[in-house]
Design a protein around this motif. Structure first.
Motif, PDB file in Angstrom:
ATOM      1  N   ALA A  79       0.915  -1.067  -0.041  1.00 20.83           N
ATOM      2  CA  ALA A  79      -0.018   0.083  -0.009  1.00 20.83           C
ATOM      3  C   ALA A  79       0.819   1.497  -0.117  1.00 20.83           C
ATOM      4  N   PRO A  80       1.087   1.915  -1.252  1.00 24.81           N
ATOM      5  CA  PRO A  80       1.639   3.162  -1.253  1.00 24.81           C
ATOM      6  C   PRO A  80       1.144   4.230  -0.383  1.00 24.81           C
ATOM      7  N   CYS A  81       1.813   5.015   0.431  1.00 26.26           N
ATOM      8  CA  CYS A  81       1.510   5.972   1.243  1.00 26.26           C
ATOM      9  C   CYS A  81       2.317   7.332   1.299  1.00 26.26           C
ATOM     10  N   GLU A  82       2.039   8.163   1.653  1.00 34.23           N
ATOM     11  CA  GLU A  82       2.757   9.523   1.994  1.00 34.23           C
ATOM     12  C   GLU A  82       2.530  10.148   3.385  1.00 34.23           C
ATOM     13  N   VAL A  83       3.505  10.640   3.850  1.00 37.04           N
ATOM     14  CA  VAL A  83       3.257  11.102   5.047  1.00 37.04           C
ATOM     15  C   VAL A  83       2.577  12.550   5.076  1.00 37.04           C
ATOM     16  N   ILE A  84       1.485  12.818   5.488  1.00 37.54           N
ATOM     17  CA  ILE A  84       0.847  14.112   5.009  1.00 37.54           C
ATOM     18  C   ILE A  84       1.477  15.151   6.219  1.00 37.54           C
ATOM     19  N   TRP A  85       1.349  14.888   7.546  1.00 37.07           N
ATOM     20  CA  TRP A  85       1.669  15.862   8.644  1.00 37.07           C
ATOM     21  C   TRP A  85       2.419  15.075   9.806  1.00 37.07           C
ATOM     22  N   THR A  86       3.205  15.816  10.499  1.00 32.64           N
ATOM     23  CA  THR A  86       3.609  15.564  11.763  1.00 32.64           C
ATOM     24  C   THR A  86       3.429  16.529  12.854  1.00 32.64           C
ATOM     25  N   VAL A  87       3.640  15.993  14.079  1.00 28.90           N
ATOM     26  CA  VAL A  87       3.461  16.765  14.945  1.00 28.90           C
ATOM     27  C   VAL A  87       4.354  16.432  16.244  1.00 28.90           C
ATOM     28  N   GLU A  88       5.257  17.352  16.752  1.00 29.62           N
ATOM     29  CA  GLU A  88       6.176  17.137  18.062  1.00 29.62           C
ATOM     30  C   GLU A  88       5.933  18.474  18.881  1.00 29.62           C
ATOM     31  N   ASP A  89       4.904  18.699  19.758  1.00 26.33           N
ATOM     32  CA  ASP A  89       4.940  19.888  20.620  1.00 26.33           C
ATOM     33  C   ASP A  89       4.846  19.051  21.897  1.00 26.33           C
ATOM     34  N   GLY A  90       4.649  19.963  22.781  1.00 24.44           N
ATOM     35  CA  GLY A  90       4.974  19.519  24.212  1.00 24.44           C
ATOM     36  C   GLY A  90       4.153  18.328  24.736  1.00 24.44           C
ATOM     37  N   ASP A  91       2.770  18.166  24.319  1.00 22.48           N
ATOM     38  CA  ASP A  91       2.078  16.935  24.853  1.00 22.48           C
ATOM     39  C   ASP A  91       1.466  16.014  23.505  1.00 22.48           C
ATOM     40  N   TYR A  97      -0.746   9.388   7.371  1.00 26.34           N
ATOM     41  CA  TYR A  97      -0.166   9.215   6.111  1.00 26.34           C
ATOM     42  C   TYR A  97      -1.596   8.914   5.202  1.00 26.34           C
ATOM     43  N   GLY A  98      -1.355   9.609   4.161  1.00 27.22           N
ATOM     44  CA  GLY A  98      -2.586   9.386   3.072  1.00 27.22           C
ATOM     45  C   GLY A  98      -2.266   8.421   2.012  1.00 27.22           C
ATOM     46  N   THR A  99      -3.071   7.875   1.358  1.00 23.36           N
ATOM     47  CA  THR A  99      -3.025   7.005   0.492  1.00 23.36           C
ATOM     48  C   THR A  99      -2.540   7.516  -0.950  1.00 23.36           C
ATOM     49  N   ARG A 100      -1.872   6.797  -1.779  1.00 26.41           N
ATOM     50  CA  ARG A 100      -1.315   7.180  -3.012  1.00 26.41           C
ATOM     51  C   ARG A 100      -1.849   6.265  -4.167  1.00 26.41           C
ATOM     52  N   GLU A 109      -4.694   8.226   7.588  1.00 23.19           N
ATOM     53  CA  GLU A 109      -4.880   7.622   8.807  1.00 23.19           C
ATOM     54  C   GLU A 109      -3.680   8.146   9.606  1.00 23.19           C
ATOM     55  N   ALA A 110      -3.966   8.608  10.983  1.00 24.99           N
ATOM     56  CA  ALA A 110      -3.317   9.188  11.836  1.00 24.99           C
ATOM     57  C   ALA A 110      -2.907   8.435  13.189  1.00 24.99           C
ATOM     58  N   PHE A 111      -1.763   8.488  13.550  1.00 27.07           N
ATOM     59  CA  PHE A 111      -1.302   7.865  14.765  1.00 27.07           C
ATOM     60  C   PHE A 111      -0.647   9.080  15.635  1.00 27.07           C
ATOM     61  N   LEU A 112      -1.406   9.006  16.868  1.00 30.81           N
ATOM     62  CA  LEU A 112      -1.173  10.289  17.618  1.00 30.81           C
ATOM     63  C   LEU A 112      -1.075   9.686  19.286  1.00 30.81           C
ATOM     64  N   VAL A 113       0.186  10.145  19.879  1.00 37.46           N
ATOM     65  CA  VAL A 113       0.460   9.946  21.167  1.00 37.46           C
ATOM     66  C   VAL A 113      -0.049  11.327  21.917  1.00 37.46           C
ATOM     67  N   SER A 129     -11.577   6.438   5.502  1.00 38.36           N
ATOM     68  CA  SER A 129     -11.117   5.724   4.088  1.00 38.36           C
ATOM     69  C   SER A 129     -12.601   5.065   3.444  1.00 38.36           C
ATOM     70  N   ARG A 130     -12.294   4.759   2.209  1.00 43.54           N
ATOM     71  CA  ARG A 130     -13.132   4.031   1.348  1.00 43.54           C
ATOM     72  C   ARG A 130     -12.700   3.301   0.205  1.00 43.54           C
ATOM     73  N   PRO A 131     -13.228   2.262  -0.089  1.00 45.65           N
ATOM     74  CA  PRO A 131     -12.570   1.323  -1.017  1.00 45.65           C
ATOM     75  C   PRO A 131     -11.918   1.941  -2.318  1.00 45.65           C
ATOM     76  N   ALA A 132     -11.056   1.623  -2.854  1.00 44.81           N
ATOM     77  CA  ALA A 132     -10.186   2.180  -4.010  1.00 44.81           C
ATOM     78  C   ALA A 132     -10.468   1.388  -5.177  1.00 44.81           C
ATOM     79  N   GLY A 133     -10.781   0.138  -4.992  1.00 43.89           N
ATOM     80  CA  GLY A 133     -11.052  -0.778  -6.105  1.00 43.89           C
ATOM     81  C   GLY A 133     -11.623  -1.969  -5.637  1.00 43.89           C
ATOM     82  N   THR A 134     -11.856  -3.125  -6.445  1.00 43.27           N
ATOM     83  CA  THR A 134     -12.500  -4.357  -6.403  1.00 43.27           C
ATOM     84  C   THR A 134     -12.199  -5.092  -5.208  1.00 43.27           C
TER      85      THR A 134
END
Length: 166
Positions: A79-91, A97-100, A109-113, A129-134
């Motif tokens: 599954a090809p993806c690209e990092v769309i945004w990152t965050v590294e602030d105090g808390d 990443y987004g689909t390509r 899809e975001a992964f946040l601590v 998300s939604r299906p891209a194909g069959t």
């Protein structure tokens, strides 16, 4: 930014997920304290969390940052993806990443601590998300169940990686 397959780039960062997609929000309590936040955040940004659950990540950088191209591999799927945004602030530490083209789904899809006002550290997966194909259309509810299981596995992986105070 390269060619992502959806127009709603960055919506996982705002929490306002677009209509016309399946939405996922999954949250796992990891523990408490700044050290838990730092260790879990680093496991997320370095793709270590993904690798800990058996996901093959090929990336053009060792750490998430906007524009990094990834291929996420699970079993025979790539599954090809690209990092769309990152965050590294105090808390808050994480990325989305987004689909390509070539990804079986369309979306982000975001992964946040995050550390809350009570010093508790939470891991959250937010996706649309939604299906891209069959393949994904045929998978139907199994695809949805897989996405939920994937989110739970990511939270459990952070616990196994020793990010939680015992």
């Amino acid at each position: 930014m390269t060619e992502v397959t959806y127009p709603h780039v960055g919506f996982t960062r705002t929490g306002r997920l677009p209509a016309g997609y399946r939405h996922l929000r999954h949250r796992t309590l990891l523990g408490a304290g700044e050290d838990v936040l730092a260790r879990a955040g680093e496991a997320v940004l370095s793709f270590r969390m993904h690798r800990a659950i058996g996901v093959r990540i090929t990336a053009d950088a060792g750490r998430a940052s906007p524009g990094v191209l990834l291929t996420v591999g699970i079993g025979p799927l790539r599954a090809p993806c690209e990092v769309i945004w990152t965050v590294e602030d105090g808390d808050r530490i994480g990325f989305a990443y987004g689909t390509r083209p070539g990804h079986p789904a369309i979306g982000e899809e975001a992964f946040l601590v995050e550390r809350d006002e009570h010093d508790r550290v939470w891991f959250t997966v937010t996706a649309f998300s939604r299906p891209a194909g069959t393949l994904m259309r045929v998978a139907g509810p199994f695809g949805v169940a897989f996405q939920h299981a994937f989110a739970r596995a990511c939270g459990l992986a952070l616990r196994r990686l020793g990010t939680v105070k015992r």
